[in-house]
Design a protein around this motif. Structure first.
Motif, mmCIF file in Angstrom:
data_model
loop_
_atom_site.group_PDB
_atom_site.id
_atom_site.type_symbol
_atom_site.label_atom_id
_atom_site.label_comp_id
_atom_site.label_asym_id
_atom_site.label_seq_id
_atom_site.Cartn_x
_atom_site.Cartn_y
_atom_site.Cartn_z
ATOM 1 N N GLY A 190 0.684 -1.751 0.009
ATOM 2 C CA GLY A 190 0.049 -0.065 -0.172
ATOM 3 C C GLY A 190 0.683 1.345 0.422
ATOM 4 N N LEU A 191 1.624 1.262 0.839
ATOM 5 C CA LEU A 191 2.662 2.564 0.756
ATOM 6 C C LEU A 191 2.914 2.729 0.076
ATOM 7 N N ASP A 192 3.699 1.642 -0.834
ATOM 8 C CA ASP A 192 4.914 1.428 -1.820
ATOM 9 C C ASP A 192 3.709 2.406 -3.471
ATOM 10 N N ALA A 193 2.958 1.607 -3.421
ATOM 11 C CA ALA A 193 1.219 2.375 -4.313
ATOM 12 C C ALA A 193 1.067 3.933 -3.759
ATOM 13 N N LEU A 194 0.994 3.900 -2.902
ATOM 14 C CA LEU A 194 0.924 5.848 -2.613
ATOM 15 C C LEU A 194 2.717 6.477 -2.927
ATOM 16 N N GLY A 195 3.539 6.180 -3.198
ATOM 17 C CA GLY A 195 4.393 6.770 -3.389
ATOM 18 C C GLY A 195 4.334 6.544 -4.683
ATOM 19 N N LYS A 196 4.613 5.651 -5.420
ATOM 20 C CA LYS A 196 4.116 5.555 -7.180
ATOM 21 C C LYS A 196 2.974 6.614 -6.881
ATOM 22 N N ALA A 197 2.280 6.567 -6.856
ATOM 23 C CA ALA A 197 1.097 7.922 -7.066
ATOM 24 C C ALA A 197 1.471 9.122 -7.516
ATOM 25 N N MET A 198 2.849 9.225 -6.508
ATOM 26 C CA MET A 198 3.187 10.759 -5.214
ATOM 27 C C MET A 198 4.245 11.515 -6.725
ATOM 28 N N GLU A 199 5.660 10.019 -6.940
ATOM 29 C CA GLU A 199 5.863 10.460 -8.424
ATOM 30 C C GLU A 199 5.553 10.961 -9.121
ATOM 31 N N GLU A 200 4.023 10.218 -9.682
ATOM 32 C CA GLU A 200 3.509 10.587 -10.912
ATOM 33 C C GLU A 200 2.975 11.836 -10.725
ATOM 34 N N LEU A 201 2.712 12.379 -9.992
ATOM 35 C CA LEU A 201 1.753 13.362 -9.784
ATOM 36 C C LEU A 201 3.092 14.692 -9.593
ATOM 37 N N LYS A 202 4.462 14.555 -9.232
ATOM 38 C CA LYS A 202 5.656 15.181 -9.592
ATOM 39 C C LYS A 202 5.522 14.818 -11.244
ATOM 40 N N GLY A 203 5.406 14.537 -11.576
ATOM 41 C CA GLY A 203 6.182 14.313 -12.686
ATOM 42 C C GLY A 203 5.266 14.644 -13.629
#
Length: 393
Positions: A380-393
């Motif tokens: 779950g935390l990895d999914a949140l981290g990936k979503a945050m990276e995509e948001l930055k991009g």
């Protein structure tokens, strides 16, 4: 000493499980990873399951009454955990803590009376009195140097003769605060002076982490004991919420007679066969399981804190002193609340509790349940981290 295994992943879908099987209805997506409603994804302890199975070997489930060891095991458990010596006559089964709050309001208030709550707080504290046509009075917690405190000055300013009841969350949900004795003493003094009955919801008290001391509200002063009703249960600790095993403790003779007479009149003080059996098993055999579970949950909290610091530093946690619920401070993301909730749901695929559910003071927050196997939490935390990276991009 038996070692319990908390990394086991158990499929709960298809069991009429609120946490998983109502995701589509409540969140709009049945495939989300659920970290919301406050039960755990750990296997219910074997000694409880075995006790229930043994009773199920008998083919008749007729009317029942509390077994002889029921009150005694609660008395011993409460003394062991908190050093609080209670009498068996102070105890009564109740059919759930939220229901208990409603029953106490029905007993001690009337329509139009005022009920005080300390937001942000568990949302039934607001919903129950509102739906019972009581007026909710807010005494919001205040943030001081990153920690929640009670605002007694504000409480004194809003309390009046119309205020009949205060609902206390101890330990606090969602912030995980274990209130110190001095805070509770001051609160008891104010409520006693103003003739306000305190309903103390202490369902998370068994899940206080090592090194932290929980003070049951009635133990902090004679005033507290004389003006309060305390609710406890093994349900959070031993993951048996569906069995409904809550109980009340009322030291004051007058309050106890009024409340317990009301419960008895409606037979609401009568538990089920399984509620009694599960409670006795938990409280007579559960000490070691509880210790190991708390160690595991505390490590999940540390794991979450470290993950966020390393990967998503704009989301911070309030390190809870009790239980498996984490209050996430997402204000640095500078998202409107609905956008924040939808981002976590739609981009990360996670079902978390919306902070404003707990009151307007929850704006910018989410609640995360880490009472689960660590591999699920990491996913779950990895999914949140990936979503945050995509948001930055």
């Amino acid at each position: 000493m038996k070692q319990y295994y908390f990394d086991e992943i158990i499929v709960r879908r298809g069991t009429d499980c609120l946490k998983y099987d109502r995701l589509k209805e409540l969140f709009g997506n049945a495939d989300l990873m659920p970290f919301w409603v406050a039960d755990m994804d750990f296997r219910t302890p074997d000694f409880i399951v075995d006790a229930l199975k043994k009773r199920c070997e008998h083919p008749i489930f007729g009317y029942t009454f509390p077994p002889e060891e029921y009150a005694g095991c609660i008395v011993r458990w409460v003394k062991q955990l908190y050093g609080w010596e209670i009498c068996g006559e102070w105890l009564s089964y109740i059919p759930g803590i939220v229901k208990g709050i409603g029953l106490a309001l029905e007993c001690f208030t009337k329509k139009g009376d005022k009920v005080i709550i300390q937001s942000p707080v568990y949302h039934p504290f607001r919903l129950v009195p509102e739906k019972m046509c009581r007026e909710v009075v807010y005494n919001p917690l205040r943030l001081v140097k990153g920690a929640y405190e009670m605002d007694f000055e504000q409480l004194e300013s809003v309390i009046d003769e119309g205020c009949k009841v205060m609902i206390l969350s101890s330990p606090h949900n969602p912030a995980g605060v274990v209130w110190d004795r001095g805070t509770l003493e001051t609160l008891a003094g104010i409520c006693s002076r103003h003739h306000v009955t305190v309903i103390s919801d202490e369902i998370h008290s068994e899940m206080v982490f090592p090194g932290v001391e929980h003070h049951p509200f009635p133990t902090v002063s004679d005033e507290a004991a004389a003006c309060s009703i305390t609710f406890m249960a093994p349900s959070k600790t031993f993951n048996i919420a569906g069995i409904v095993s809550s109980y009340a403790i009322v030291p004051d003779d007058s309050l106890r007679h009024a409340f317990y007479s009301f419960l008895e009149a409606c037979e609401l003080n009568q538990g089920t066969i399984f509620s009694y059996i599960a409670t006795v098993a938990a409280y007579t055999q559960g000490g070691e399981w509880r210790r190991q579970m708390l160690d595991y949950v505390e490590e999940n909290i540390r794991f979450t804190d470290e993950y966020l610091r390393r990967n998503i530093p704009r989301i911070r946690i309030y390190r809870p002193q009790a239980s498996f619920l984490i209050w996430l401070d997402c204000r640095d993301l500078q998202m409107k609340q609905q956008a924040l909730f939808e981002f976590v749901r739609d981009r990360a695929g996670l079902a978390l509790n919306n902070g404003v559910t707990f009151g307007r003071e929850g704006e910018g927050y989410l609640r995360l349940n880490v009472g689960c196997p660590r591999p699920l939490l990491a996913k779950g935390l990895d999914a949140l981290g990936k979503a945050m990276e995509e948001l930055k991009g």
